[in-house]
Design a protein around this motif. Structure first.
Motif, PDB file in Angstrom:
ATOM      1  N   VAL A   5       0.856  -1.225   0.045  1.00 21.98           N
ATOM      2  CA  VAL A   5      -0.087  -0.077  -0.010  1.00 21.98           C
ATOM      3  C   VAL A   5       0.987   1.187  -0.077  1.00 21.98           C
ATOM      4  CG1 VAL A   5      -0.945   1.276   1.839  1.00 21.98           C
ATOM      5  CG2 VAL A   5      -2.319  -0.448   0.730  1.00 21.98           C
ATOM      6  N   THR A  15      -2.216   5.671  -6.263  1.00 22.18           N
ATOM      7  CA  THR A  15      -2.246   4.941  -4.912  1.00 22.18           C
ATOM      8  C   THR A  15      -1.836   3.582  -5.487  1.00 22.18           C
ATOM      9  OG1 THR A  15      -4.075   6.454  -4.063  1.00 22.18           O
ATOM     10  CG2 THR A  15      -3.779   3.934  -3.234  1.00 22.18           C
ATOM     11  N   LEU A  16      -1.113   2.734  -4.647  1.00 25.36           N
ATOM     12  CA  LEU A  16      -0.521   1.525  -4.992  1.00 25.36           C
ATOM     13  C   LEU A  16       0.169   1.278  -6.185  1.00 25.36           C
ATOM     14  CD1 LEU A  16      -3.644  -0.690  -3.793  1.00 25.36           C
ATOM     15  CD2 LEU A  16      -1.401  -0.519  -2.648  1.00 25.36           C
ATOM     16  N   ILE A  19       3.243  -1.437  -6.817  1.00 26.49           N
ATOM     17  CA  ILE A  19       3.313  -3.015  -6.872  1.00 26.49           C
ATOM     18  C   ILE A  19       3.802  -3.512  -8.177  1.00 26.49           C
ATOM     19  CG2 ILE A  19       0.959  -2.784  -5.390  1.00 26.49           C
ATOM     20  CD1 ILE A  19      -0.354  -3.851  -7.924  1.00 26.49           C
ATOM     21  N   SER A 151      -8.919  -2.127  -0.537  1.00 29.80           N
ATOM     22  CA  SER A 151      -8.919  -2.552  -1.797  1.00 29.80           C
ATOM     23  C   SER A 151      -9.045  -3.897  -1.908  1.00 29.80           C
ATOM     24  CB  SER A 151      -7.542  -2.236  -2.793  1.00 29.80           C
ATOM     25  OG  SER A 151      -6.653  -2.998  -2.012  1.00 29.80           O
ATOM     26  N   ASP A 166      -5.793  -4.869  -8.570  1.00 37.16           N
ATOM     27  CA  ASP A 166      -6.603  -4.665  -7.512  1.00 37.16           C
ATOM     28  C   ASP A 166      -7.333  -3.323  -7.941  1.00 37.16           C
ATOM     29  OD1 ASP A 166      -5.109  -1.898  -7.085  1.00 37.16           O
ATOM     30  OD2 ASP A 166      -3.258  -3.121  -6.372  1.00 37.16           O
TER      31      ASP A 166
END
Length: 278
Positions: A5, A15-16, A19, A151, A166
């Motif tokens: 996160v 956001t994110l 990953i 999420s 996600d």
């Protein structure tokens, strides 16, 4: 192999967005173990998108460097077989160079759990929710409001390919600063997709796609919306994951904006170092 996160929602910071492949390729029915991850990213936003979605010069420039140190404890419960659980603590670090000024320090702390199951031996489906503190070592690095980042995530593994993704939201409380107006941040919706090719046991190239839409800020003191505070961004990129061993991996990626509105562009590189132990 493990989820992540990101830090506070800022312009040019989806956001994110950090990953990588196998981020949600999570096990079940395992013995407790621990993970330490160091994330880093840098963004050189020489351009920005205006309210009409046109790409314009970002006056003053904006160079940001962010780091996140994450500790995660994975465990299971006998009462809930075939279900995985994790709890993590994340500390963000930030440095910004913009408009001739530079500053850095510690940002928000993020804590929370995740839970998942495996609908099939090759797939994972789960949910994660985190609270983000309003604090920072400098006012410019603090959000001054609490936020929840939640999420739904998934993963599917083929013999030679992997697909992770996600979709989630960020909801913040009202921002209060002494002798200033009170503001309610807009709700954030985001999604991140990663598709990788298992070229060898060591090397795994991948494609990244990220999207984020941020609602406008509301001035609670004046009871009206703040103009030009809603934003949107779509970015994509390519990267490579090095699976050094069963307990260590290194992931690197470059991403750039495809389109946006009211936000500096993404022109960023990302790095992730992962180590796990019993």
């Amino acid at each position: 192999m493990f989820f992540f996160v990101v830090s506070p929602v800022n312009a040019a910071d989806i956001t994110l967005g950090i990953i990588g492949p196998h981020e949600y390729d999570l096990p079940v029915d395992y013995k407790p173990f621990n993970v330490l991850v160091q994330y880093g990213d840098g963004n050189a936003a020489g351009m920005a998108y205006n309210g009409s979605g046109q790409r314009v010069k970002n006056h003053g420039g904006s160079h940001t460097w962010s780091g996140m140190t994450k500790y995660v404890h994975f465990r299971t419960f006998d009462a809930l077989p075939h279900v995985g659980f994790a709890f993590e603590i994340i500390q963000s670090e930030n440095f910004t160079l913009a408009g001739g000024k530079n500053y850095g320090g510690l940002g928000a702390t993020i804590v929370g759990p995740a839970v998942w199951m495996k609908p099939s031996k090759n797939s994972t489906l789960g949910f994660q929710t985190f609270m983000q503190t309003p604090s920072g070592t400098r006012d410019t690095l603090a959000t001054h409001y609490w936020a929840n980042i939640s999420s739904i995530f998934f993963d599917y593994e083929w013999k030679h390919f992997s697909f992770d993704g996600d979709i989630g939201t960020v909801v913040g409380s009202t921002k209060h600063i002494k002798k200033e107006h009170s503001f309610s941040p807009g709700v954030v919706f985001y999604s991140n997709l990663r598709f990788s090719w298992k070229a060898t046991k060591l090397i795994e190239p991948f494609f990244a796609f990220d999207w984020q839409n941020v609602g406008g800020t509301y001035d609670q003191t004046l009871n009206r919306s703040v103009l030009d505070t809603s934003s949107r961004e779509v970015a994509s990129g390519v990267g490579i994951m090095f699976n050094i061993s069963r307990t260590m991996s290194i992931t690197a990626r470059y991403s750039h904006s495809l389109e946006g509105r009211n936000t500096p562009e993404t022109n960023a590189y990302y790095v992730k170092l992962l180590y796990l132990w019993p």
